[in-house]
Design an enzyme around this catalytic site. Sequence first.
Site, PDB file in Angstrom:
ATOM      1  N   ARG A  26       0.957  -1.134  -0.050  1.00  0.00           N
ATOM      2  CA  ARG A  26       0.011  -0.182   0.108  1.00  0.00           C
ATOM      3  C   ARG A  26       0.996   1.295  -0.151  1.00  0.00           C
ATOM      4  O   ARG A  26       2.175   1.198   0.184  1.00  0.00           O
ATOM      5  CB  ARG A  26      -0.971  -0.065   1.198  1.00  0.00           C
ATOM      6  CG  ARG A  26      -0.151  -0.387   2.431  1.00  0.00           C
ATOM      7  CD  ARG A  26      -1.031   0.352   3.795  1.00  0.00           C
ATOM      8  NE  ARG A  26      -0.785   1.834   3.391  1.00  0.00           N
ATOM      9  CZ  ARG A  26       0.178   2.599   3.688  1.00  0.00           C
ATOM     10  NH1 ARG A  26       1.341   2.048   4.013  1.00  0.00           N
ATOM     11  NH2 ARG A  26       0.150   3.939   3.562  1.00  0.00           N
ATOM     12  N   GLY A  75       3.310   5.309  -3.800  1.00  0.00           N
ATOM     13  CA  GLY A  75       4.616   5.021  -4.535  1.00  0.00           C
ATOM     14  C   GLY A  75       4.720   3.527  -4.511  1.00  0.00           C
ATOM     15  O   GLY A  75       5.454   2.886  -5.293  1.00  0.00           O
ATOM     16  N   ARG A 126      -6.832  -1.013  -7.411  1.00  0.00           N
ATOM     17  CA  ARG A 126      -7.032   0.322  -6.552  1.00  0.00           C
ATOM     18  C   ARG A 126      -7.336   1.462  -7.405  1.00  0.00           C
ATOM     19  O   ARG A 126      -6.684   1.724  -8.544  1.00  0.00           O
ATOM     20  CB  ARG A 126      -6.272   0.553  -5.558  1.00  0.00           C
ATOM     21  CG  ARG A 126      -6.298  -0.570  -4.398  1.00  0.00           C
ATOM     22  CD  ARG A 126      -5.387  -0.074  -3.310  1.00  0.00           C
ATOM     23  NE  ARG A 126      -5.980   0.645  -2.474  1.00  0.00           N
ATOM     24  CZ  ARG A 126      -5.501   1.304  -1.266  1.00  0.00           C
ATOM     25  NH1 ARG A 126      -4.398   1.278  -0.921  1.00  0.00           N
ATOM     26  NH2 ARG A 126      -6.485   2.257  -0.587  1.00  0.00           N
ATOM     27  N   CYS A 129      -1.655   9.718   7.880  1.00  0.00           N
ATOM     28  CA  CYS A 129      -1.592   8.311   7.341  1.00  0.00           C
ATOM     29  C   CYS A 129       0.023   7.742   7.394  1.00  0.00           C
ATOM     30  O   CYS A 129       0.619   8.113   8.273  1.00  0.00           O
ATOM     31  CB  CYS A 129      -2.088   8.474   5.930  1.00  0.00           C
ATOM     32  SG  CYS A 129      -2.317   6.801   5.151  1.00  0.00           S
ATOM     33  N   ASP A 185      -1.751  10.735  -3.195  1.00  0.00           N
ATOM     34  CA  ASP A 185      -2.172   9.583  -4.078  1.00  0.00           C
ATOM     35  C   ASP A 185      -2.486  10.056  -5.534  1.00  0.00           C
ATOM     36  O   ASP A 185      -2.134   9.328  -6.688  1.00  0.00           O
ATOM     37  CB  ASP A 185      -3.447   8.685  -3.611  1.00  0.00           C
ATOM     38  CG  ASP A 185      -3.141   7.853  -2.620  1.00  0.00           C
ATOM     39  OD1 ASP A 185      -2.899   8.421  -1.280  1.00  0.00           O
ATOM     40  OD2 ASP A 185      -2.931   6.704  -2.835  1.00  0.00           O
TER      41      ASP A 185
HETATM   42  C1  RUB Z   1      -1.919   5.873   1.673  1.00  0.00           C
HETATM   43  C2  RUB Z   1      -1.634   7.350   1.351  1.00  0.00           C
HETATM   44  C3  RUB Z   1      -0.557   7.998   1.384  1.00  0.00           C
HETATM   45  C4  RUB Z   1      -0.230   8.251   0.048  1.00  0.00           C
HETATM   46  C5  RUB Z   1       1.167   8.695  -0.343  1.00  0.00           C
HETATM   47  O1  RUB Z   1      -3.223   5.258   1.413  1.00  0.00           O
HETATM   48  O2  RUB Z   1      -2.689   8.042   1.626  1.00  0.00           O
HETATM   49  O3  RUB Z   1      -0.437   9.263   1.982  1.00  0.00           O
HETATM   50  O4  RUB Z   1      -0.468   6.773  -0.951  1.00  0.00           O
HETATM   51  O5  RUB Z   1       2.202   7.758   0.372  1.00  0.00           O
HETATM   52  P1  RUB Z   1      -3.475   3.860   1.570  1.00  0.00           P
HETATM   53  P2  RUB Z   1       3.604   7.476  -0.581  1.00  0.00           P
HETATM   54  O6  RUB Z   1      -2.627   3.374   2.872  1.00  0.00           O
HETATM   55  O7  RUB Z   1      -4.798   3.326   1.230  1.00  0.00           O
HETATM   56  O8  RUB Z   1      -2.647   3.050   0.296  1.00  0.00           O
HETATM   57  O9  RUB Z   1       4.314   8.769  -0.262  1.00  0.00           O
HETATM   58  O10 RUB Z   1       4.385   6.501   0.286  1.00  0.00           O
HETATM   59  O11 RUB Z   1       3.375   7.107  -2.064  1.00  0.00           O
END
Ligand code: RUB
Length: 307
Positions: free
Chosen positions: A17, A20, A60, A124, A193
């Site tokens: 999840r 990235g 997703r 998050c 996202d």
């Molecule tokens: C994860 C989320 C993160 C972004 C960015 O949601 O909202 O803030 O994906 O993350 P979920 P990153 O847990 O539902 O996937 O910077 O690691 O890409």
Amino acid sequence: MQKVKETAEKIRTMEIRGAGRIAKAAAEAIRDYAAELEVTSMEEFSAKIKEVSDLLISTRPTAVSLPNAVKLASKYSSDNVEDARQEIIKNANLFIERADRALEKIGKIGSRRIQDGDVIMTHCNSHAALSIITTAFESGKDISVYSTESRPRCQGILTIRHLNDFGIPTTLIVDSAVRYYMKDVDKVIVGADAIAANGALVNKIGTSQLALAAHEARKSFMVAAETFKFSPSTIVGNPIEIEERDAEEIIDPAILKELPHVQVRNPAFDFTPAEYIDMIVTDIGIIPPAMAYTVIKEHLGWELGEI
Ligand code: RUB
């Protein structure tokens, strides 16, 4: 195909999840699939690559890093199978390297905006946001962090573990305490996202509440986002779909069954309008949200005809 199906399932169930990580996993899955694919014609090769691309993208709907990664990784121009296979392997590896380098660059660039003594709030679990925070801390800045729980999946627990591993003083709060603590915070840093052509941010549900509270308290709101988090299809008017997940992430289905007049809604993401965002820290530098269109045009190889 079995390995691609496993990766798709891990993304769907959120074992993998974060926008990235999802993107990198998809690129790896396409690369490994292409490397082992046994076909007798170019038509078959194209059809199989399309099939796995569609499967991965369908897991997703919100993180635009996923279709962007699939598109960049599965790109080929050759009309013979061996060359096309090598092109995919190369492009997927390039994407994976780009993603790793982007996190490092975002960390370096964003950490320059962190002052000694700053109190940072994050939401998050974003590897891009954490890259800024940990880089600032490792460069000797004395910082501390408020991390939200991020119900219902509680990705905040991953964040506090990560921060704890670095020895960064961290306070875990429930999502509804965001405004209560905003007065003690200097900066909010969140991940992305997706970022639309108009600069609006899509990130974990509740992000817009952090942005509103930061705006009200005149605190800086930073977004950490690799350039592959920008959404090309928003230029031609496609909305970003907000994933709605199962009710059982929030309430025991047995309890819900006893409550015939109750429905549960569980959107996984929300929109934060551009006017609440002070800066977006990307791998090509810090930009205002108004520059989203330029990023899409110049850094994602976007062409109108492709959409
Ligand atoms: C994860 C989320 C993160 C972004 C960015 O949601 O909202 O803030 O994906 O993350 P979920 P990153 O847990 O539902 O996937 O910077 O690691 O890409």
